[in-house]
Motif scaffolding. Structure first.
Motif, PDB file in Angstrom:
ATOM      1  N   SER A 173       0.736  -1.380   0.056  1.00  0.00           N
ATOM      2  CA  SER A 173      -0.014  -0.013   0.031  1.00  0.00           C
ATOM      3  C   SER A 173       0.826   1.392   0.007  1.00  0.00           C
ATOM      4  CB  SER A 173      -1.156   0.034   1.074  1.00  0.00           C
ATOM      5  OG  SER A 173      -1.816  -1.055   1.362  1.00  0.00           O
ATOM      6  N   ILE A 174       1.896   1.195   0.582  1.00  0.00           N
ATOM      7  CA  ILE A 174       2.917   2.321   0.928  1.00  0.00           C
ATOM      8  C   ILE A 174       3.541   2.800  -0.706  1.00  0.00           C
ATOM      9  CG2 ILE A 174       5.226   3.217   1.500  1.00  0.00           C
ATOM     10  CD1 ILE A 174       4.550   1.649   4.141  1.00  0.00           C
ATOM     11  N   PHE A 175       3.789   1.607  -1.392  1.00  0.00           N
ATOM     12  CA  PHE A 175       4.286   1.798  -2.679  1.00  0.00           C
ATOM     13  C   PHE A 175       3.335   2.367  -3.828  1.00  0.00           C
ATOM     14  CE2 PHE A 175       8.074  -0.919  -1.607  1.00  0.00           C
ATOM     15  CZ  PHE A 175       9.006  -0.286  -2.321  1.00  0.00           C
ATOM     16  N   TYR A 176       2.085   1.863  -3.548  1.00  0.00           N
ATOM     17  CA  TYR A 176       0.914   2.133  -4.305  1.00  0.00           C
ATOM     18  C   TYR A 176       0.749   3.713  -4.177  1.00  0.00           C
ATOM     19  CZ  TYR A 176      -3.380   1.358  -6.993  1.00  0.00           C
ATOM     20  OH  TYR A 176      -4.401   1.379  -7.940  1.00  0.00           O
ATOM     21  N   MET A 177       0.723   4.266  -3.036  1.00  0.00           N
ATOM     22  CA  MET A 177       0.577   5.712  -2.538  1.00  0.00           C
ATOM     23  C   MET A 177       1.775   6.548  -3.105  1.00  0.00           C
ATOM     24  SD  MET A 177      -0.721   6.255   1.336  1.00  0.00           S
ATOM     25  CE  MET A 177       0.435   5.294   2.097  1.00  0.00           C
ATOM     26  N   LEU A 178       2.918   6.077  -2.683  1.00  0.00           N
ATOM     27  CA  LEU A 178       4.158   6.955  -3.382  1.00  0.00           C
ATOM     28  C   LEU A 178       4.315   6.867  -4.854  1.00  0.00           C
ATOM     29  CD1 LEU A 178       6.970   5.831  -0.691  1.00  0.00           C
ATOM     30  CD2 LEU A 178       5.404   7.746  -0.888  1.00  0.00           C
ATOM     31  N   LEU A 179       4.150   5.707  -5.564  1.00  0.00           N
ATOM     32  CA  LEU A 179       4.020   5.807  -6.887  1.00  0.00           C
ATOM     33  C   LEU A 179       3.009   6.576  -7.543  1.00  0.00           C
ATOM     34  CD1 LEU A 179       5.072   2.071  -7.557  1.00  0.00           C
ATOM     35  CD2 LEU A 179       6.473   4.008  -7.918  1.00  0.00           C
ATOM     36  N   GLY A 180       1.763   6.388  -7.103  1.00  0.00           N
ATOM     37  CA  GLY A 180       0.744   7.272  -7.458  1.00  0.00           C
ATOM     38  C   GLY A 180       1.093   8.693  -7.487  1.00  0.00           C
ATOM     39  N   LEU A 181       2.030   9.084  -6.471  1.00  0.00           N
ATOM     40  CA  LEU A 181       2.089  10.731  -6.310  1.00  0.00           C
ATOM     41  C   LEU A 181       3.185  11.148  -7.183  1.00  0.00           C
ATOM     42  CD1 LEU A 181       1.219  12.979  -4.481  1.00  0.00           C
ATOM     43  CD2 LEU A 181       2.969  12.405  -2.834  1.00  0.00           C
ATOM     44  N   PHE A 182       4.287  10.199  -7.469  1.00  0.00           N
ATOM     45  CA  PHE A 182       5.271  10.887  -8.185  1.00  0.00           C
ATOM     46  C   PHE A 182       5.671  10.171  -9.630  1.00  0.00           C
ATOM     47  CE2 PHE A 182       6.228  10.794  -3.700  1.00  0.00           C
ATOM     48  CZ  PHE A 182       6.572  12.330  -3.522  1.00  0.00           C
ATOM     49  N   ALA A 183       5.374   8.739  -9.701  1.00  0.00           N
ATOM     50  CA  ALA A 183       5.713   7.858 -10.795  1.00  0.00           C
ATOM     51  C   ALA A 183       5.162   8.486 -12.193  1.00  0.00           C
ATOM     52  CB  ALA A 183       5.637   6.523 -10.812  1.00  0.00           C
ATOM     53  N   VAL A 184       3.738   8.472 -12.227  1.00  0.00           N
ATOM     54  CA  VAL A 184       3.075   8.866 -13.174  1.00  0.00           C
ATOM     55  C   VAL A 184       3.365  10.525 -13.744  1.00  0.00           C
ATOM     56  CG1 VAL A 184       0.805   9.179 -14.239  1.00  0.00           C
ATOM     57  CG2 VAL A 184       1.199   7.459 -12.913  1.00  0.00           C
ATOM     58  N   PRO A 185       3.182  11.493 -12.743  1.00  0.00           N
ATOM     59  CA  PRO A 185       3.586  12.843 -13.229  1.00  0.00           C
ATOM     60  C   PRO A 185       4.967  12.849 -13.815  1.00  0.00           C
ATOM     61  CG  PRO A 185       2.568  12.895 -10.968  1.00  0.00           C
ATOM     62  CD  PRO A 185       2.822  11.290 -11.363  1.00  0.00           C
ATOM     63  N   LEU A 186       5.917  11.955 -13.223  1.00  0.00           N
ATOM     64  CA  LEU A 186       7.303  11.991 -13.814  1.00  0.00           C
ATOM     65  C   LEU A 186       7.101  11.594 -15.503  1.00  0.00           C
ATOM     66  CD1 LEU A 186      10.512  12.227 -13.433  1.00  0.00           C
ATOM     67  CD2 LEU A 186      10.343   9.875 -12.808  1.00  0.00           C
ATOM     68  N   PHE A 187       6.477  10.585 -15.695  1.00  0.00           N
ATOM     69  CA  PHE A 187       6.335   9.911 -16.829  1.00  0.00           C
ATOM     70  C   PHE A 187       5.768  10.705 -17.789  1.00  0.00           C
ATOM     71  CE2 PHE A 187       7.715   5.936 -15.077  1.00  0.00           C
ATOM     72  CZ  PHE A 187       7.976   5.117 -16.125  1.00  0.00           C
ATOM     73  N   GLU A 188       4.878  11.616 -17.350  1.00  0.00           N
ATOM     74  CA  GLU A 188       3.948  12.380 -18.192  1.00  0.00           C
ATOM     75  C   GLU A 188       4.854  13.644 -18.663  1.00  0.00           C
ATOM     76  OE1 GLU A 188      -0.737  12.308 -18.537  1.00  0.00           O
ATOM     77  OE2 GLU A 188       0.214  13.721 -16.824  1.00  0.00           O
TER      78      GLU A 188
END
Length: 444
Positions: A286-301
């Motif tokens: 759950s922690i990874f899910y939160m952090l990736l949702g906050l940082f990963a997708v904006p970075l990719f976009e």
């Protein structure tokens, strides 16, 4: 600009200059809070009862006394995720016809009322009335959740078309936050006033949010009904690449839930951990899910990184994580740090897969729907939202069932290794379909 270029630009950059106007931000913020509460309501029941009981609400003796066997109660609590799985694509397909505002308000009202009323079921007469009421309320909660989730995803795609992936990442951060806070809030309220209080508080909060949703979401403009053609659905749902991405979502979400019925007994038996430590270990994904949702997708976009290769890599990472979680018998003997490392890898890989498929689905839609007119393109976020909600709910439903079935036939190590192989096989399938898809596009 030719027709193809105009339509491609319209789906990529529609109303981009007005995307970040204050009303859009307030609408998204309200929807974000609502989604957090809704997801917390789905996860808050975990700490109420012993892990060995399949009865998520009623203690076994109480349910039996009211005429509900373990099988019936299990069926009762399968209704809600089953409704979301079945109804989400249908609602997404027809979302344009009744509008986002109606779907959000009605879904929130129905989910909140069903959740609130569930706190009173212990006062119902035993037997048929009790069981029927439980089925009815769980169906209402599932229908409301399907409407709310589908409309929330579509709202993000409508308000922030060009930044769809980034804001969907924020929504998934809300989902992870709700799943993390849900058991804490539910357990605290349960200890304050036993069974009823969690349903009163969360159901009341959902009902309260129908007021700001009704006042804030515009009934016209970007939220209005759109002309629609069934060829939108046929175009996407017959596209092999799009279908493979849906399967990725199902398997990745199942990967976040497949160890739910088997991890706690394994940690207790193998490493003799206390409940608090088991809870800490189980929250890694759950922690990874939160952090990736906050940082990963904006970075990719922001960096315009093609998501498809990283979906394949994340599936392989998730598969390797499951192999380590056991760990596989050909690697080493069980050790707690290896299990935690495997859990982290599985959570990271599955979460990143789910988040990146949003971006890739929009990319596939841009390729396939460039010959539609502008009004028809407006219906695309609803269709994508419906398929995504269906896939994630299906994975959430299938994951624990698959984990339980595998565990009955295999030990924990063999179960995690087998599912790791499933994730790697899905990565191979996505690679093959992607290669064929790319070659076909080049030849045509």
């Amino acid at each position: 600009m030719d027709e193809k270029g105009y339509l491609l630009a319209s789906i990529q950059q529609k109303d981009h200059n007005g995307e970040f106007k204050p009303r859009n931000i307030v609408s998204f913020g309200t929807c974000w809070l609502l989604y957090t509460i809704a997801t917390s309501s789905l996860s808050m029941l975990g700490p109420f009862f012993p892990a060995e009981s399949l009865l998520r609400i009623f203690p076994p003796l109480q349910a039996a006394a009211r005429g509900a066997s373990s099988g019936i109660v299990g069926a009762i609590f399968s209704i809600s995720p089953l409704c979301v799985t079945v109804l989400s694509p249908v609602l997404g397909y027809h979302l344009h016809q009744f509008g986002l505002k109606f779907a959000l308000v009605a879904g929130t009202l129905l989910m909140g009322a069903s959740f609130l009323l569930f706190g009173f079921v212990t006062q119902a007469p035993a037997g048929v009335v009790f069981i029927s009421l439980c089925f009815f309320l769980q169906f209402g909660q599932g229908l409301g959740c399907a409407m709310l989730t589908t409309a929330a995803y579509a709202l993000v795609g409508t308000l922030f078309n060009r930044r769809f992936g980034m804001f969907m990442g924020f929504m998934e951060f809300a989902g992870g936050l709700g799943c993390t806070l849900g058991p804490l809030v539910g357990g605290s309220l349960y200890h304050l006033y036993k069974f009823e209080l969690p349903f009163y508080v969360i159901g009341g909060a959902l009902l309260f949010f129908t007021v700001p949703m009704f006042l804030i979401i515009e009934p016209a403009g970007p939220h209005s009904k759109h002309q629609y053609s069934p060829k939108i659905g046929r175009k996407l749902l017959t596209n092999p690449m799009y279908l493979t991405l849906i399967l990725c979502d199902v398997i990745a979400m199942a990967g976040l839930f497949v160890f739910v019925p088997i991890l706690s007994p394994y940690l207790l038996q193998e490493f003799v951990l206390d409940p608090f430590k088991i809870g800490v270990v189980s929250s890694v994904d759950s922690i990874f899910y939160m952090l990736l949702g906050l940082f990963a997708v904006p970075l990719f976009e922001r960096c315009r990184i093609p998501p498809r290769p990283f979906i394949i890599i994340s599936l392989v990472i998730a598969g390797a994580g499951y192999v380590l979680m056991g760990p596989a018998k050909f690697l080493t003997t069980p050790q707690l740090w290896i299990t935690v490392l495997g859990l982290a890898g599985a959570g990271f890989g599955c979460a990143l897969t789910i988040l990146l498929t949003y971006l890739e689905m929009m990319s596939v839609a841009r390729e396939e729907l460039i010959h539609l007119n502008e009004n028809e393109i407006d219906a695309v976020p609803g269709l994508i939202a419906g398929t995504v909600a269906c896939a994630l709910s299906c994975g959430e439903l299938v994951g624990p069932l698959l984990g339980g079935v595998l565990r009955e036939k295999l030990d924990f190590t063999e179960t995690t290794t087998t599912f790791g192989g499933v994730l790697v096989a899905q990565a191979i399938l996505l690679f093959l379909v992607s290669t064929i898809h790319t070659c076909y596009k080049r030849t045509t």
